[in-house]
Design an enzyme around this catalytic site. Structure first.
Site, short mmCIF file in Angstrom:
data_model
loop_
_atom_site.label_atom_id
_atom_site.label_comp_id
_atom_site.label_asym_id
_atom_site.label_seq_id
_atom_site.Cartn_x
_atom_site.Cartn_y
_atom_site.Cartn_z
N LYS A 9 -12.54 -3.39 2.22
CA LYS A 9 -13.97 -3.32 1.90
C LYS A 9 -14.53 -1.90 2.05
O LYS A 9 -13.89 -1.03 2.67
CB LYS A 9 -14.74 -4.29 2.80
CG LYS A 9 -14.39 -5.77 2.55
CD LYS A 9 -15.29 -6.69 3.37
CE LYS A 9 -14.98 -8.15 3.08
NZ LYS A 9 -15.93 -9.07 3.79
N TYR A 49 -18.45 -13.37 -5.28
CA TYR A 49 -18.90 -14.17 -4.14
C TYR A 49 -19.81 -15.31 -4.57
O TYR A 49 -20.63 -15.79 -3.76
CB TYR A 49 -19.62 -13.28 -3.13
CG TYR A 49 -18.71 -12.51 -2.20
CD1 TYR A 49 -17.85 -13.17 -1.32
CD2 TYR A 49 -18.73 -11.11 -2.16
CE1 TYR A 49 -17.03 -12.47 -0.44
CE2 TYR A 49 -17.91 -10.39 -1.29
CZ TYR A 49 -17.07 -11.08 -0.43
OH TYR A 49 -16.26 -10.40 0.45
N PHE A 57 -27.04 -14.58 3.58
CA PHE A 57 -26.48 -13.22 3.59
C PHE A 57 -26.02 -12.74 2.22
O PHE A 57 -25.50 -11.62 2.10
CB PHE A 57 -25.32 -13.14 4.60
CG PHE A 57 -24.17 -14.11 4.36
CD1 PHE A 57 -23.19 -13.84 3.41
CD2 PHE A 57 -24.08 -15.28 5.09
CE1 PHE A 57 -22.14 -14.72 3.20
CE2 PHE A 57 -23.02 -16.18 4.88
CZ PHE A 57 -22.05 -15.88 3.92
N ARG A 85 -4.92 -14.38 6.40
CA ARG A 85 -6.10 -14.77 7.19
C ARG A 85 -5.85 -14.53 8.68
O ARG A 85 -6.74 -14.07 9.40
CB ARG A 85 -6.45 -16.25 6.95
CG ARG A 85 -6.84 -16.60 5.52
CD ARG A 85 -8.24 -16.24 5.12
NE ARG A 85 -9.28 -16.78 5.96
CZ ARG A 85 -10.58 -16.62 5.69
NH1 ARG A 85 -10.99 -15.92 4.61
NH2 ARG A 85 -11.48 -17.10 6.49
N THR A 91 -13.99 -13.91 10.95
CA THR A 91 -14.99 -13.22 10.13
C THR A 91 -15.80 -12.23 10.96
O THR A 91 -16.05 -11.10 10.53
CB THR A 91 -15.93 -14.26 9.48
OG1 THR A 91 -15.15 -15.22 8.77
CG2 THR A 91 -16.92 -13.59 8.55
N ARG A 102 -9.67 -7.12 11.79
CA ARG A 102 -11.12 -7.13 11.99
C ARG A 102 -11.48 -6.76 13.43
O ARG A 102 -12.51 -6.10 13.66
CB ARG A 102 -11.70 -8.46 11.57
CG ARG A 102 -11.76 -8.58 10.03
CD ARG A 102 -11.98 -9.99 9.58
NE ARG A 102 -12.45 -10.07 8.19
CZ ARG A 102 -12.63 -11.23 7.55
NH1 ARG A 102 -12.40 -12.37 8.16
NH2 ARG A 102 -13.05 -11.23 6.29
N ASN A 112 -16.80 -6.06 7.83
CA ASN A 112 -15.62 -6.49 8.59
C ASN A 112 -14.30 -6.05 7.95
O ASN A 112 -13.25 -6.66 8.18
CB ASN A 112 -15.67 -7.99 8.84
CG ASN A 112 -15.77 -8.79 7.55
OD1 ASN A 112 -15.70 -8.22 6.46
ND2 ASN A 112 -15.93 -10.08 7.67
N HIS A 115 -11.10 -8.51 3.15
CA HIS A 115 -11.32 -9.85 2.60
C HIS A 115 -9.98 -10.52 2.39
O HIS A 115 -8.99 -9.84 2.08
CB HIS A 115 -12.03 -9.75 1.24
CG HIS A 115 -12.03 -11.04 0.48
ND1 HIS A 115 -13.01 -11.99 0.64
CD2 HIS A 115 -11.13 -11.56 -0.40
CE1 HIS A 115 -12.71 -13.05 -0.11
NE2 HIS A 115 -11.59 -12.80 -0.76
N GLU A 126 -9.72 -15.58 -7.40
CA GLU A 126 -9.94 -14.18 -7.01
C GLU A 126 -8.89 -13.25 -7.60
O GLU A 126 -9.21 -12.13 -8.03
CB GLU A 126 -9.98 -14.09 -5.49
CG GLU A 126 -11.22 -14.78 -4.92
CD GLU A 126 -11.23 -14.95 -3.40
OE1 GLU A 126 -12.20 -15.53 -2.89
OE2 GLU A 126 -10.27 -14.49 -2.73
N1 UDP Z 1 -20.80 -12.52 5.95
C1 UDP Z 1 -21.98 -12.02 6.46
N2 UDP Z 1 -22.71 -12.79 7.34
C2 UDP Z 1 -22.31 -14.03 7.74
C3 UDP Z 1 -21.10 -14.54 7.22
C4 UDP Z 1 -20.38 -13.78 6.33
O1 UDP Z 1 -22.38 -10.92 6.11
O2 UDP Z 1 -23.01 -14.68 8.54
C5 UDP Z 1 -20.02 -11.72 5.00
C6 UDP Z 1 -18.74 -11.12 5.60
O3 UDP Z 1 -18.52 -9.84 5.00
C7 UDP Z 1 -17.69 -12.13 5.16
C8 UDP Z 1 -18.20 -12.52 3.77
O4 UDP Z 1 -19.61 -12.55 3.91
O5 UDP Z 1 -16.39 -11.56 5.16
C9 UDP Z 1 -17.72 -13.85 3.25
O6 UDP Z 1 -18.01 -14.85 4.21
P1 UDP Z 1 -16.94 -15.96 4.58
O7 UDP Z 1 -17.62 -17.00 5.39
O8 UDP Z 1 -16.22 -16.41 3.35
O9 UDP Z 1 -15.93 -15.18 5.55
P2 UDP Z 1 -14.41 -14.67 5.33
O10 UDP Z 1 -13.73 -15.67 4.45
O11 UDP Z 1 -14.50 -13.30 4.69
O12 UDP Z 1 -13.83 -14.61 6.71
MG MG Z 2 -14.30 -16.43 2.64
#
Ligand code: UDP
Ligand code: MG
Length: 140
Positions: A9, A49, A57, A85, A91, A102, A112, A115, A126
């Protein structure tokens, strides 16, 4: 073998962390099938997204993701989706296990650093979003 989609990112590319993250990816046994640098538009970020469009968010996230360069990656490995993952960690970097990307590099729940796809259907969407047509080698 399984494929997943990963991204470095803008917070990480801006701090010069791409090489270290790519090294970790190779150390973890992933083969990099596709890689390019993308400075995505806001509209591209919104499309990528789209599953999150109702979340509070969404606006901030898509502004952040279109604020600088990303590295988009097609990765292959056994159990690729789950393993990537696990290597990324939770996250929220504050909750990510020690040794995860992360935990090591993430600045906030939004910024973070990486992705990763969360399931086979999202990985397929994706990968196709960033590597359309025949850009990737055919599956074995
Ligand atoms: N994100 C955020 N605030 C939140 C949750 C997620 O800004 O409360 C952002 C963060 O960059 C995250 C992305 O949105 O990686 C996608 O969210 P997701 O829940 O899919 O998390 P991930 O799969 O990336 O762990
Ligand atoms: Mg996600």
């Amino acid at each position: 073998m399984e494929r997943t989609f990963a991204m470095i990112k803008p917070d990480a590319t801006a701090r010069g962390l791409s090489g270290r993250i790519l090294s970790r990816i190779e150390e973890e046994g992933f083969e990099v099938l596709g890689m390019k640098i993308v400075h995505m538009s806001k509209a591209q970020a919104e499309g990528f997204y789209a599953v999150h469009r109702e979340r509070p968010f969404f606006g901030d996230l898509t502004t952040f993701m279109s604020s600088g360069r990303t590295v988009v990656l097609a990765l292959e490995r056994t159990d690729a989706i789950r393993h990537w993952r696990d290597v990324m960690g939770a996250t929220n970097p504050a909750e990510a296990a020690p040794g995860t990307i992360r935990a090591e590099f993430g600045e906030s729940i939004e910024r973070n650093s990486t992705h990763g796809s969360d399931a086979p259907d999202t990985a397929a969407f994706e990968l196709g979003y960033w590597f359309p047509g025949a850009e990737l080698p055919a599956a074995q």
